[in-house]
Design a protein around this motif. Structure first.
Motif, PDB file in Angstrom:
ATOM      1  N   ALA A  43       0.795  -1.232   0.000  1.00  0.00           N
ATOM      2  CA  ALA A  43       0.000   0.000   0.000  1.00  0.00           C
ATOM      3  C   ALA A  43       0.831   1.287   0.000  1.00  0.00           C
ATOM      4  O   ALA A  43       0.258   2.371   0.050  1.00  0.00           O
ATOM      5  N   LEU A  44       2.160   1.180  -0.069  1.00  0.00           N
ATOM      6  CA  LEU A  44       2.988   2.379  -0.196  1.00  0.00           C
ATOM      7  C   LEU A  44       3.414   2.604  -1.650  1.00  0.00           C
ATOM      8  O   LEU A  44       4.108   3.567  -1.947  1.00  0.00           O
ATOM      9  N   HIS A  45       2.990   1.737  -2.546  1.00  0.00           N
ATOM     10  CA  HIS A  45       3.369   1.859  -3.958  1.00  0.00           C
ATOM     11  C   HIS A  45       2.302   2.654  -4.710  1.00  0.00           C
ATOM     12  O   HIS A  45       1.130   2.257  -4.756  1.00  0.00           O
ATOM     13  N   PRO A  46       2.674   3.776  -5.323  1.00  0.00           N
ATOM     14  CA  PRO A  46       1.678   4.635  -5.993  1.00  0.00           C
ATOM     15  C   PRO A  46       0.868   3.913  -7.068  1.00  0.00           C
ATOM     16  O   PRO A  46      -0.344   4.135  -7.195  1.00  0.00           O
ATOM     17  N   GLY A  47       1.527   3.050  -7.843  1.00  0.00           N
ATOM     18  CA  GLY A  47       0.815   2.330  -8.896  1.00  0.00           C
ATOM     19  C   GLY A  47      -0.246   1.394  -8.334  1.00  0.00           C
ATOM     20  O   GLY A  47      -1.338   1.271  -8.900  1.00  0.00           O
ATOM     21  N   TRP A  48       0.061   0.745  -7.226  1.00  0.00           N
ATOM     22  CA  TRP A  48      -0.898  -0.153  -6.593  1.00  0.00           C
ATOM     23  C   TRP A  48      -2.038   0.633  -5.946  1.00  0.00           C
ATOM     24  O   TRP A  48      -3.200   0.213  -6.014  1.00  0.00           O
ATOM     25  N   LEU A  49      -1.729   1.769  -5.363  1.00  0.00           N
ATOM     26  CA  LEU A  49      -2.795   2.612  -4.793  1.00  0.00           C
ATOM     27  C   LEU A  49      -3.762   3.061  -5.878  1.00  0.00           C
ATOM     28  O   LEU A  49      -4.972   3.117  -5.652  1.00  0.00           O
ATOM     29  N   ASP A  50      -3.250   3.370  -7.067  1.00  0.00           N
ATOM     30  CA  ASP A  50      -4.129   3.751  -8.185  1.00  0.00           C
ATOM     31  C   ASP A  50      -5.083   2.606  -8.536  1.00  0.00           C
ATOM     32  O   ASP A  50      -6.278   2.826  -8.766  1.00  0.00           O
ATOM     33  N   ILE A  51      -4.549   1.395  -8.574  1.00  0.00           N
ATOM     34  CA  ILE A  51      -5.377   0.230  -8.900  1.00  0.00           C
ATOM     35  C   ILE A  51      -6.418  -0.006  -7.816  1.00  0.00           C
ATOM     36  O   ILE A  51      -7.579  -0.320  -8.101  1.00  0.00           O
ATOM     37  N   ILE A  52      -6.010   0.145  -6.553  1.00  0.00           N
ATOM     38  CA  ILE A  52      -6.954  -0.026  -5.448  1.00  0.00           C
ATOM     39  C   ILE A  52      -8.118   0.962  -5.583  1.00  0.00           C
ATOM     40  O   ILE A  52      -9.291   0.595  -5.454  1.00  0.00           O
ATOM     41  N   GLU A  53      -7.777   2.225  -5.864  1.00  0.00           N
ATOM     42  CA  GLU A  53      -8.827   3.242  -5.982  1.00  0.00           C
ATOM     43  C   GLU A  53      -9.760   2.964  -7.159  1.00  0.00           C
ATOM     44  O   GLU A  53     -10.973   3.190  -7.064  1.00  0.00           O
ATOM     45  N   LYS A  54      -9.218   2.457  -8.256  1.00  0.00           N
ATOM     46  CA  LYS A  54     -10.033   2.197  -9.449  1.00  0.00           C
ATOM     47  C   LYS A  54     -10.844   0.905  -9.324  1.00  0.00           C
ATOM     48  O   LYS A  54     -11.888   0.765  -9.968  1.00  0.00           O
ATOM     49  N   SER A  55     -10.375  -0.036  -8.505  1.00  0.00           N
ATOM     50  CA  SER A  55     -10.988  -1.366  -8.459  1.00  0.00           C
ATOM     51  C   SER A  55     -11.900  -1.582  -7.260  1.00  0.00           C
ATOM     52  O   SER A  55     -12.526  -2.638  -7.153  1.00  0.00           O
ATOM     53  N   THR A  56     -11.963  -0.614  -6.357  1.00  0.00           N
ATOM     54  CA  THR A  56     -12.776  -0.764  -5.154  1.00  0.00           C
ATOM     55  C   THR A  56     -13.628   0.478  -4.931  1.00  0.00           C
ATOM     56  O   THR A  56     -13.414   1.528  -5.558  1.00  0.00           O
ATOM     57  N   GLU A  57     -14.553   0.363  -4.015  1.00  0.00           N
ATOM     58  CA  GLU A  57     -15.339   1.508  -3.573  1.00  0.00           C
ATOM     59  C   GLU A  57     -14.950   1.824  -2.139  1.00  0.00           C
ATOM     60  O   GLU A  57     -14.986   0.941  -1.272  1.00  0.00           O
ATOM     61  N   TYR A  58     -14.567   3.071  -1.890  1.00  0.00           N
ATOM     62  CA  TYR A  58     -14.235   3.444  -0.520  1.00  0.00           C
ATOM     63  C   TYR A  58     -15.526   3.641   0.262  1.00  0.00           C
ATOM     64  O   TYR A  58     -16.358   4.480  -0.075  1.00  0.00           O
ATOM     65  N   VAL A  59     -15.707   2.842   1.313  1.00  0.00           N
ATOM     66  CA  VAL A  59     -16.958   2.885   2.083  1.00  0.00           C
ATOM     67  C   VAL A  59     -16.758   3.549   3.441  1.00  0.00           C
ATOM     68  O   VAL A  59     -17.665   3.558   4.273  1.00  0.00           O
TER      69      VAL A  59
END
Length: 397
Positions: A43-59
């Motif tokens: 979760a400190l990798h910018p590329g992975w954070l981008d994927i997390i944001e695009k692939s999930t919904e923040y609840v």
């Protein structure tokens, strides 16, 4: 609520990790395994954070949700002396700030950042942002905290929030060490691929008020972990002292005498079993009253592989695995709770294996040196396998 949580995995950005380690693959496989809460890893990798944001919904509450399971931000950090630390992070904004402050020359080259920081510095940074932090796979010989330090306090300067046991240790082993009596234990998969024989091979059953970072933090700190599930330790690939080249199991005293060099020319790695014996306070475990049970687990695909003598990833094994899932339920339910009669109606061949797993009568040729242990129905076959692999003692080096 009771939740099954695997809090340490990796993404496609980490070295030696499957390109399939994406949220869209991890989430449905986690559901099939029987997991409700997953750590994101990396979760400190910018590329992975981008994927997390695009692939999930923040609840809210630090939770990033999909239709299959929920995710909470986690990251492994490699600090000084190549020691690995696991950090559980409140939200993406904080993950980005920690990433900016991490002291490293190439922090974003790998999903697991390498920091020029010791354990105390990493803990201080994590605590500045109200994260949870502790040693990852604490006893393993390459990157575990105890490979370098005899005391957890020497590493961090104070007690961490938890200790991750790793695949080659369990609660019985760790509770021979007095300084760990008040530290919660986590059991996580450290998965590098999203398939169920890796994902959730170790997990935690946790009582949560709700699914949120604050609830998880409270549960870990207040001993609300109800059970740790994980491999039988001698299946772990670093359980026994062994050569990393030929994988022979070697008497630890002989290994030390020969300066950790095998007769084949390879390097010998000190096993978790021996390392714990070196730092143990007691010969037998002293479980504190808050310690939950540790329940040994085997991946269902590994059991099917043993029965049919086919590789775990073959169509035969994967087909039998999917047939069970489609007809009975998730993997954890099948392994632990499903009635034998129900399993028999789907696949009668597997009944003796499931029964042997449940009553702990399977035989194990232990792992070491980077090679996983192997399971067998037959004690004599297991003994022959050990002899074939030349288990080395003081008498036959």
């Amino acid at each position: 609520m009771i939740v099954n949580a695997d809090l340490h995995i990796h993404s496609c950005f980490s070295m030696a990790t499957s390109k399939d380690m994406l949220i869209d693959n991890i989430a449905p496989q986690a559901k099939l395994k029987g997991l409700q809460l997953m750590g994101t890893g990396d979760a400190l990798h910018p590329g992975w954070l981008d994927i997390i944001e695009k692939s999930t919904e923040y609840v809210g509450g630090g939770i990033y949700s999909t239709e299959h399971c929920d995710f909470i931000l986690t990251s492994e950090i490699e600090g000084e002396k190549k020691i690995h630390h696991l950090v559980i992070i409140p939200n993406i904004e904080i993950a980005k700030e920690i990433g900016d402050k991490l002291v490293s020359n190439n922090k974003y080259k790998d999903g697991r950042p390498r920091a020029k920081m010791n354990g105390k510095e990493i803990m201080d940074l994590a605590k500045e942002y109200d994260c949870l932090v502790g040693p990852a796979h604490a006893f393993t010989p390459w990157t575990g905290m105890y490979k370098t330090f005899d005391s957890i306090i020497d590493c961090y300067g104070r007690a961490p929030d938890f200790l991750e046991l790793g695949l080659s240790a369990d609660t019985d082993m760790a509770d021979t060490i007095e300084e760990l009596q008040n530290i919660p234990f986590l059991s996580n998969s450290d998965a590098h691929s999203p398939w169920p024989h890796r994902l959730g091979r170790e997990f935690n059953q946790i009582e949560l008020q709700d699914i949120s970072f604050e609830s998880l933090k409270s549960s870990i700190k207040n001993n609300k972990i109800k059970a740790n599930y994980g491999l039988v330790p001698n299946l772990g690939k670093y359980h026994m002292t062994a050569c990393t080249k030929c994988y022979k199991l070697i008497d630890p005293n002989l290994a030390i005498k020969n300066k950790m060099k095998c007769s084949c020319g390879g390097t010998i790695k000190r096993g978790v079993d021996f390392r714990i014996s070196q730092i143990a306070t007691w010969d037998t475990p002293h479980h504190p009253s808050h310690r939950p049970p540790y329940i040994h687990l085997l991946p269902l695909a590994e059991i099917i592989s043993m029965v049919y003598d086919k590789g775990v990833t073959t169509k035969t094994v994967q087909g039998k695995w999917k047939e069970l899932i489609d007809n009975i339920g998730n993997e954890i339910e099948i392994l632990i709770d499903a009635p034998i009669d129900t399993i028999s109606k789907v696949n009668e061949d597997l009944v003796p294996a499931i029964e042997s797993f449940r009553n702990r009568s399977l035989y194990i040729n232990p792992g070491g040196g980077g090679k996983y242990g192997e399971i067998s129905f037959d004690e004599k076959l297991a003994e022959k396998k050990v002899e074939k692999d030349n288990n080395v003692t003081l008498d036959n080096f």
